[in-house]
Write a protein that holds these residues in place. Structure first.
Motif, PDB file in Angstrom:
ATOM      1  N   UNK A 116       5.995  -4.587   5.799  1.00 31.59           N
ATOM      2  CA  UNK A 116       5.268  -4.920   4.573  1.00 31.59           C
ATOM      3  C   UNK A 116       6.222  -5.722   3.690  1.00 31.59           C
ATOM      4  N   UNK A 117       5.851  -6.981   3.401  1.00 34.08           N
ATOM      5  CA  UNK A 117       6.712  -7.862   2.617  1.00 34.08           C
ATOM      6  C   UNK A 117       6.248  -7.976   1.169  1.00 34.08           C
ATOM      7  N   UNK A 118       5.003  -7.566   0.904  1.00 32.09           N
ATOM      8  CA  UNK A 118       4.497  -7.673  -0.455  1.00 32.09           C
ATOM      9  C   UNK A 118       3.100  -7.105  -0.579  1.00 32.09           C
ATOM     10  N   UNK A 119       2.568  -7.266  -1.790  1.00 30.10           N
ATOM     11  CA  UNK A 119       1.198  -6.833  -2.095  1.00 30.10           C
ATOM     12  C   UNK A 119       0.431  -8.045  -2.618  1.00 30.10           C
ATOM     13  N   UNK A 120      -0.798  -8.191  -2.127  1.00 32.11           N
ATOM     14  CA  UNK A 120      -1.643  -9.310  -2.523  1.00 32.11           C
ATOM     15  C   UNK A 120      -2.096  -9.155  -3.969  1.00 32.11           C
ATOM     16  N   UNK A 121      -1.987 -10.223  -4.729  1.00 34.26           N
ATOM     17  CA  UNK A 121      -2.409 -10.248  -6.127  1.00 34.26           C
ATOM     18  C   UNK A 121      -3.689 -11.070  -6.273  1.00 34.26           C
ATOM     19  N   UNK A 122      -4.505 -10.758  -7.267  1.00 30.47           N
ATOM     20  CA  UNK A 122      -5.679 -11.608  -7.526  1.00 30.47           C
ATOM     21  C   UNK A 122      -5.230 -12.898  -8.198  1.00 30.47           C
TER      22      UNK A 122
END
Length: 166
Positions: A116-122
Protein backbone atom coordinates in the motif's frame (compact mmCIF):
# COMPACT_ATOMS: atom_id res chain seq x y z
CA UNK A 1 14.48 -14.45 -21.64
CA UNK A 2 10.77 -14.55 -20.69
CA UNK A 3 8.04 -13.35 -23.02
CA UNK A 4 7.28 -10.30 -20.85
CA UNK A 5 10.95 -9.25 -20.84
CA UNK A 6 11.23 -9.76 -24.61
CA UNK A 7 8.07 -7.75 -25.31
CA UNK A 8 9.25 -4.97 -23.02
CA UNK A 9 12.54 -4.79 -24.90
CA UNK A 10 10.81 -4.73 -28.29
CA UNK A 11 8.26 -2.11 -27.24
CA UNK A 12 10.88 0.17 -25.74
CA UNK A 13 13.10 -0.14 -28.80
CA UNK A 14 10.26 0.79 -31.14
CA UNK A 15 8.89 3.59 -28.94
CA UNK A 16 12.19 5.28 -28.19
CA UNK A 17 14.32 4.39 -31.19
CA UNK A 18 17.12 3.29 -28.85
CA UNK A 19 18.44 0.03 -27.47
CA UNK A 20 16.15 -2.23 -25.49
CA UNK A 21 15.24 -1.45 -21.91
CA UNK A 22 15.99 -4.12 -19.36
CA UNK A 23 13.05 -5.18 -17.22
CA UNK A 24 13.85 -7.20 -14.12
CA UNK A 25 10.27 -7.81 -13.07
CA UNK A 26 7.10 -9.34 -14.44
CA UNK A 27 4.33 -7.20 -15.84
CA UNK A 28 2.35 -4.93 -13.52
CA UNK A 29 -0.78 -5.44 -11.45
CA UNK A 30 -3.67 -2.98 -10.95
CA UNK A 31 -2.99 -0.14 -8.47
CA UNK A 32 -6.62 -0.31 -7.24
CA UNK A 33 -8.43 -3.44 -6.08
CA UNK A 34 -10.70 -4.97 -7.15
CA UNK A 35 -9.99 -4.32 -10.83
CA UNK A 36 -11.34 -0.79 -11.39
CA UNK A 37 -13.43 0.70 -14.14
CA UNK A 38 -11.39 2.83 -16.54
CA UNK A 39 -13.27 6.15 -16.74
CA UNK A 40 -10.87 7.87 -19.14
CA UNK A 41 -8.44 6.12 -21.46
CA UNK A 42 -4.88 6.91 -22.48
CA UNK A 43 -4.55 9.50 -25.24
CA UNK A 44 -0.91 10.55 -25.52
CA UNK A 45 -0.20 13.58 -27.69
CA UNK A 46 2.19 13.59 -30.61
CA UNK A 47 4.52 15.41 -30.14
CA UNK A 48 4.74 15.11 -26.34
CA UNK A 49 4.13 18.81 -25.60
CA UNK A 50 0.66 18.92 -27.24
CA UNK A 51 -2.55 18.46 -25.20
CA UNK A 52 -3.60 14.90 -24.40
CA UNK A 53 -4.24 12.47 -21.57
CA UNK A 54 -0.94 10.93 -20.47
CA UNK A 55 -2.39 8.11 -18.41
CA UNK A 56 -5.67 6.48 -17.47
CA UNK A 57 -8.27 7.44 -14.89
CA UNK A 58 -9.54 4.62 -12.66
CA UNK A 59 -12.80 4.83 -10.68
CA UNK A 60 -12.48 4.42 -6.92
CA UNK A 61 -13.69 5.73 -3.59
CA UNK A 62 -12.06 8.28 -1.27
CA UNK A 63 -9.68 6.59 1.16
CA UNK A 64 -9.28 3.47 -0.98
CA UNK A 65 -5.78 1.92 -0.77
CA UNK A 66 -3.49 2.48 -3.74
CA UNK A 67 -1.09 -0.43 -4.30
CA UNK A 68 2.36 -0.61 -5.90
CA UNK A 69 1.79 -2.39 -9.21
CA UNK A 70 5.31 -3.82 -9.16
CA UNK A 71 8.61 -3.60 -7.32
CA UNK A 72 9.97 -0.04 -7.36
CA UNK A 73 11.68 2.80 -5.55
CA UNK A 74 9.62 5.80 -4.45
CA UNK A 75 11.06 8.85 -6.25
CA UNK A 76 8.49 11.53 -5.39
CA UNK A 77 5.71 12.00 -2.84
CA UNK A 78 4.29 15.49 -2.45
CA UNK A 79 2.54 18.36 -4.15
CA UNK A 80 3.11 18.97 -7.84
CA UNK A 81 1.26 21.96 -9.32
CA UNK A 82 -0.90 21.93 -6.19
CA UNK A 83 -1.92 18.26 -6.58
CA UNK A 84 -0.81 15.35 -4.35
CA UNK A 85 1.32 13.09 -6.56
CA UNK A 86 3.30 9.90 -5.95
CA UNK A 87 5.90 8.54 -8.42
CA UNK A 88 7.69 5.19 -8.55
CA UNK A 89 10.81 4.16 -10.50
CA UNK A 90 10.67 0.53 -11.62
CA UNK A 91 13.64 -1.51 -12.88
CA UNK A 92 14.45 -1.00 -16.54
CA UNK A 93 13.59 2.70 -16.82
CA UNK A 94 9.82 2.57 -16.29
CA UNK A 95 8.30 5.26 -14.05
CA UNK A 96 4.69 5.31 -12.87
CA UNK A 97 2.73 8.13 -11.26
CA UNK A 98 -0.45 8.35 -9.18
CA UNK A 99 -2.71 11.29 -8.33
CA UNK A 100 -4.50 12.46 -6.24
CA UNK A 101 -2.95 10.27 -3.57
CA UNK A 102 -2.15 10.77 0.10
CA UNK A 103 1.31 9.13 0.17
CA UNK A 104 2.02 6.53 2.85
CA UNK A 105 5.60 6.01 1.63
CA UNK A 106 8.62 8.31 1.40
CA UNK A 107 11.07 9.06 -1.39
CA UNK A 108 13.96 6.62 -1.39
CA UNK A 109 11.85 3.81 0.06
CA UNK A 110 11.57 0.46 -1.70
CA UNK A 111 8.15 -1.08 -2.37
CA UNK A 112 7.12 -4.49 -3.66
CA UNK A 113 4.08 -5.44 -5.71
CA UNK A 114 1.00 -5.12 -3.51
CA UNK A 115 2.52 -2.67 -1.01
CA UNK A 116 0.00 0.00 0.00
CA UNK A 117 1.67 3.21 -1.20
CA UNK A 118 -1.14 5.65 -0.46
CA UNK A 119 -4.82 6.44 -0.12
CA UNK A 120 -6.97 7.75 -2.96
CA UNK A 121 -8.25 11.30 -2.48
CA UNK A 122 -11.30 12.91 -4.10
CA UNK A 123 -10.95 15.89 -6.39
CA UNK A 124 -9.63 14.60 -9.71
CA UNK A 125 -11.00 16.90 -12.45
CA UNK A 126 -13.75 15.51 -14.72
CA UNK A 127 -14.20 12.40 -12.59
CA UNK A 128 -17.77 11.05 -12.49
CA UNK A 129 -16.94 8.56 -9.70
CA UNK A 130 -16.61 9.53 -6.01
CA UNK A 131 -12.82 9.53 -6.66
CA UNK A 132 -10.58 8.73 -9.63
CA UNK A 133 -6.95 7.67 -9.66
CA UNK A 134 -4.91 9.09 -12.53
CA UNK A 135 -2.29 6.42 -13.31
CA UNK A 136 0.52 7.38 -15.67
CA UNK A 137 3.55 5.52 -17.04
CA UNK A 138 6.72 6.66 -18.85
CA UNK A 139 9.81 4.97 -20.30
CA UNK A 140 13.22 6.58 -20.42
CA UNK A 141 15.04 9.50 -18.80
CA UNK A 142 12.93 12.46 -17.69
CA UNK A 143 14.20 14.77 -20.42
CA UNK A 144 13.23 12.31 -23.17
CA UNK A 145 10.52 10.22 -21.49
CA UNK A 146 7.89 8.62 -23.69
CA UNK A 147 4.41 8.23 -22.19
CA UNK A 148 2.90 4.77 -22.49
CA UNK A 149 -0.51 3.31 -21.74
CA UNK A 150 -0.27 1.65 -18.30
CA UNK A 151 -3.09 -0.75 -19.24
CA UNK A 152 -0.74 -2.35 -21.78
CA UNK A 153 1.74 -3.07 -18.99
CA UNK A 154 -0.74 -5.11 -16.92
CA UNK A 155 -0.21 -8.84 -16.52
CA UNK A 156 -3.94 -9.30 -17.25
CA UNK A 157 -3.70 -7.57 -20.65
CA UNK A 158 -3.36 -10.17 -23.41
CA UNK A 159 -0.19 -9.91 -25.49
CA UNK A 160 -0.70 -9.95 -29.26
CA UNK A 161 2.30 -10.21 -31.54
CA UNK A 162 2.31 -9.06 -35.16
CA UNK A 163 4.52 -10.58 -37.85
CA UNK A 164 7.63 -8.58 -38.82
CA UNK A 165 7.10 -9.16 -42.53
CA UNK A 166 3.85 -8.52 -44.46
Amino acid sequence: MGIARALTAIASTCALGVGPAHADTARLSWPLRPEPLVTREFDAPRPNWNPGHRGVDLAGVPGQPVYAPGGATVVFAGLLAGRPVLSLAHPGGLRTSYEPVEALVRPGGRVEVGTVIGRLLPGHPNCAAPACLHWGAMWGPAARADYVDPIGLLATTPVRLKPLAG
